[in-house]
Design a protein around this motif. Sequence first.
Motif, PDB file in Angstrom:
ATOM      1  N   ALA A 117       0.847  -1.200   0.000  1.00 13.01           N
ATOM      2  CA  ALA A 117       0.000   0.000   0.000  1.00 13.01           C
ATOM      3  C   ALA A 117       0.883   1.251   0.000  1.00 13.01           C
ATOM      4  N   HIS A 118       1.903   1.258   0.848  1.00 16.65           N
ATOM      5  CA  HIS A 118       2.793   2.434   0.906  1.00 16.65           C
ATOM      6  C   HIS A 118       3.544   2.629  -0.399  1.00 16.65           C
ATOM      7  N   SER A 119       3.929   1.525  -1.014  1.00 17.79           N
ATOM      8  CA  SER A 119       4.715   1.665  -2.258  1.00 17.79           C
ATOM      9  C   SER A 119       3.869   2.316  -3.366  1.00 17.79           C
ATOM     10  N   LEU A 120       2.541   2.216  -3.224  1.00 19.43           N
ATOM     11  CA  LEU A 120       1.693   2.866  -4.236  1.00 19.43           C
ATOM     12  C   LEU A 120       1.811   4.391  -4.182  1.00 19.43           C
ATOM     13  N   SER A 121       2.398   4.889  -3.095  1.00 23.67           N
ATOM     14  CA  SER A 121       2.621   6.341  -2.986  1.00 23.67           C
ATOM     15  C   SER A 121       3.953   6.770  -3.586  1.00 23.67           C
ATOM     16  N   THR A 122       4.675   5.825  -4.147  1.00 20.11           N
ATOM     17  CA  THR A 122       5.963   6.175  -4.745  1.00 20.11           C
ATOM     18  C   THR A 122       5.895   5.993  -6.263  1.00 20.11           C
ATOM     19  N   VAL A 123       6.738   6.753  -6.954  1.00 22.13           N
ATOM     20  CA  VAL A 123       6.753   6.664  -8.417  1.00 22.13           C
ATOM     21  C   VAL A 123       7.173   5.256  -8.844  1.00 22.13           C
ATOM     22  N   GLU A 124       8.174   4.710  -8.164  1.00 18.70           N
ATOM     23  CA  GLU A 124       8.683   3.380  -8.559  1.00 18.70           C
ATOM     24  C   GLU A 124       7.665   2.285  -8.231  1.00 18.70           C
ATOM     25  N   GLY A 125       6.961   2.467  -7.107  1.00 24.18           N
ATOM     26  CA  GLY A 125       6.093   1.381  -6.642  1.00 24.18           C
ATOM     27  C   GLY A 125       4.683   1.442  -7.178  1.00 24.18           C
ATOM     28  N   TYR A 126       4.322   2.575  -7.767  1.00 22.18           N
ATOM     29  CA  TYR A 126       2.930   2.700  -8.206  1.00 22.18           C
ATOM     30  C   TYR A 126       2.619   1.733  -9.351  1.00 22.18           C
ATOM     31  N   SER A 127       1.462   1.142  -9.295  1.00 22.91           N
ATOM     32  CA  SER A 127       0.965   0.398 -10.464  1.00 22.91           C
ATOM     33  C   SER A 127      -0.548   0.543 -10.507  1.00 22.91           C
ATOM     34  N   GLY A 128      -1.073   0.554 -11.690  1.00 24.43           N
ATOM     35  CA  GLY A 128      -2.519   0.688 -11.873  1.00 24.43           C
ATOM     36  C   GLY A 128      -3.146  -0.667 -12.109  1.00 24.43           C
ATOM     37  N   TYR A 129      -3.922  -0.786 -13.160  1.00 26.80           N
ATOM     38  CA  TYR A 129      -4.519  -2.088 -13.482  1.00 26.80           C
ATOM     39  C   TYR A 129      -3.433  -3.139 -13.587  1.00 26.80           C
ATOM     40  N   GLY A 130      -3.716  -4.306 -13.019  1.00 27.89           N
ATOM     41  CA  GLY A 130      -2.790  -5.422 -13.213  1.00 27.89           C
ATOM     42  C   GLY A 130      -3.396  -6.389 -14.215  1.00 27.89           C
ATOM     43  N   ALA A 131      -2.740  -7.527 -14.376  1.00 27.85           N
ATOM     44  CA  ALA A 131      -3.288  -8.540 -15.286  1.00 27.85           C
ATOM     45  C   ALA A 131      -4.616  -9.036 -14.721  1.00 27.85           C
ATOM     46  N   GLU A 132      -5.608  -9.186 -15.589  1.00 27.25           N
ATOM     47  CA  GLU A 132      -6.926  -9.658 -15.131  1.00 27.25           C
ATOM     48  C   GLU A 132      -6.812 -11.032 -14.463  1.00 27.25           C
ATOM     49  N   GLN A 133      -5.877 -11.833 -14.934  1.00 27.89           N
ATOM     50  CA  GLN A 133      -5.738 -13.207 -14.430  1.00 27.89           C
ATOM     51  C   GLN A 133      -4.970 -13.249 -13.113  1.00 27.89           C
ATOM     52  N   GLY A 134      -4.375 -12.122 -12.723  1.00 30.22           N
ATOM     53  CA  GLY A 134      -3.626 -12.077 -11.461  1.00 30.22           C
ATOM     54  C   GLY A 134      -2.134 -11.951 -11.691  1.00 30.22           C
ATOM     55  N   ASP A 135      -1.466 -11.582 -10.604  1.00 23.54           N
ATOM     56  CA  ASP A 135      -0.015 -11.397 -10.644  1.00 23.54           C
ATOM     57  C   ASP A 135       0.670 -12.733 -10.936  1.00 23.54           C
ATOM     58  N   LYS A 136       1.617 -12.668 -11.868  1.00 24.02           N
ATOM     59  CA  LYS A 136       2.322 -13.880 -12.314  1.00 24.02           C
ATOM     60  C   LYS A 136       2.964 -14.639 -11.144  1.00 24.02           C
ATOM     61  N   ASN A 137       3.605 -13.866 -10.234  1.00 25.01           N
ATOM     62  CA  ASN A 137       4.284 -14.526  -9.109  1.00 25.01           C
ATOM     63  C   ASN A 137       3.287 -15.217  -8.187  1.00 25.01           C
ATOM     64  N   LEU A 138       2.127 -14.560  -7.995  1.00 18.90           N
ATOM     65  CA  LEU A 138       1.118 -15.172  -7.123  1.00 18.90           C
ATOM     66  C   LEU A 138       0.536 -16.422  -7.792  1.00 18.90           C
ATOM     67  N   ARG A 139       0.294 -16.337  -9.077  1.00 18.97           N
ATOM     68  CA  ARG A 139      -0.245 -17.515  -9.784  1.00 18.97           C
ATOM     69  C   ARG A 139       0.736 -18.686  -9.669  1.00 18.97           C
ATOM     70  N   ALA A 140       2.031 -18.355  -9.836  1.00 16.04           N
ATOM     71  CA  ALA A 140       3.050 -19.409  -9.751  1.00 16.04           C
ATOM     72  C   ALA A 140       3.107 -19.973  -8.328  1.00 16.04           C
ATOM     73  N   ALA A 141       2.981 -19.081  -7.328  1.00 14.87           N
ATOM     74  CA  ALA A 141       3.055 -19.544  -5.932  1.00 14.87           C
ATOM     75  C   ALA A 141       1.842 -20.415  -5.588  1.00 14.87           C
ATOM     76  N   ILE A 142       0.662 -20.049  -6.097  1.00 10.96           N
ATOM     77  CA  ILE A 142      -0.539 -20.878  -5.846  1.00 10.96           C
ATOM     78  C   ILE A 142      -0.344 -22.251  -6.493  1.00 10.96           C
ATOM     79  N   ALA A 143       0.151 -22.232  -7.742  1.00  6.29           N
ATOM     80  CA  ALA A 143       0.346 -23.513  -8.452  1.00  6.29           C
ATOM     81  C   ALA A 143       1.314 -24.409  -7.682  1.00  6.29           C
ATOM     82  N   SER A 144       2.436 -23.840  -7.216  1.00  7.00           N
ATOM     83  CA  SER A 144       3.428 -24.711  -6.575  1.00  7.00           C
ATOM     84  C   SER A 144       3.002 -25.085  -5.151  1.00  7.00           C
ATOM     85  N   THR A 145       2.324 -24.169  -4.433  1.00  9.51           N
ATOM     86  CA  THR A 145       1.968 -24.472  -3.034  1.00  9.51           C
ATOM     87  C   THR A 145       0.834 -25.490  -2.952  1.00  9.51           C
TER      88      THR A 145
END
Length: 461
Positions: A117-145
Amino acid sequence: MSSALQISASISSNSSSFLNCGFGIRPSKSSLPPASRSHGICLCVAAPSEQTGTYKTKVSRNANMAKLQAGYLFPEIARRRSAHMLKYPDAQVISLGIGDTTEPIPEVITSAMAMRAHSLSTVEGYSGYGAEQGDKNLRAAIASTFYGDLGIEETDIFVSDGAKCDISRLQLLFGSNVKMAVQDPSYPAYVDSSVIVGQTGLFQKDIEKYGNIEYMRCTPENGFFPDLSTVSKTDIIFFCSPNNPTGSASSRDQLMQLVQFAKDNGSIIVYDSAYAMYISDDSPQSIFEIPGAKEVAIETSSFSKYAGFTGVRLGWTVIPKELLFSDGFPVAKDFNRIVCTCFNGSSNIAQAGGLACLSSEGLKAMKDVIGFYKENTEIIVDTFTSLGFNVYGGKNAPYVWVHFPGRSSWDVFAEILEKTHLVTTPGSGFGPGGEGFIRVSAFGHRGNVLEACKRLKQLYK
Ligand SMILES: Cc1ncc(COP(=O)(O)O)c(C=O)c1O
């Protein structure tokens, strides 16, 4: 029941609708009677206000919405609870009826969300819409876990804002021209979403079933697994294990039968594994543990009951590439289209929390919270068992299913509320197969669970 309440009933099948404190606005806590104030229970959803004028638009009401039952479970419980609190304003009402988590989210998870949440207040950390299917790292972590060696890949996972939302998106995917089967009793969202998209006939009051839904009866006699030899062929089979409300998990052998049944009939199983991490025995935690399931099943699941994310909102649905429609078109491709059209991706903050849940410390923290609820479950099971009741579930789920043979679920609910100020859930609200049972939820602070069990012992000694 008012039309506004009917609408509220149709859209809400869990905790929020229990907490009915009037229409339209969320009242301030100070306006509540003492019993509700002391338990912080006023969380009602903003529901449309009742009709006040006489002007009508020329838009016809969706006929499928009109099929939904007014006497729906949770608003009726809320109404009775409110009436009880008016009658006994000083009563310490305890709810073991709500399927909502109560314990704080572990800090390893909230700190990751705070950082994001805090990183959204920074230029480097801000991001808007993400992938509709979800963050790649999270998808990979769900698959492996959750699907480590089951052949489920990151690209088979669709991250979502919760399993309930995915259930409705799946119904949109299937459309109105299919017939579905559900366990009876079952989590109400399957049946209601089926009604809303137009898969069903009218509600038949005499048998308490909608037309064109196959109700698969699950009882103590059949080990809460339907006798598939008596189940008619349907296109879609909603199947929840561990089951809400019966708390029972299907065995490997039973799930092998289910997968074979789906294959024989050319059906698709929508497998709801929202409580899989509560499994203590060797029951499968995923339908994909069953050979051949990738060709016949979708799985939907959630962080809600694992990490206390009922308010944060994060879940996922797995659609393997191997799952095809009758014309050979991949189901996942159509679901991707639905997701891209109806959903703009899960909150990036929630997804950071999800990723933290799947770190080694996060997993341990989730297991500890689940362990806490499982201890609550044992306390509740022991209480009812010691009182001589036949008690089911509990072992693999945070729900205890208690049998009151020959009695109406609503009468038992009313007796417990009147004499002990405890809110439970009448089993008949989950389908006609739940008549004669109540569901007792293990989500609660320990002190409340112990106090509730003390009161039950006094009532039924
Ligand atoms: C069986 C089942 N599936 C799905 C859900 C909803 O999960 P979520 O909070 O992810 O929408 C619930 C919530 O009670 C549930 O019991």
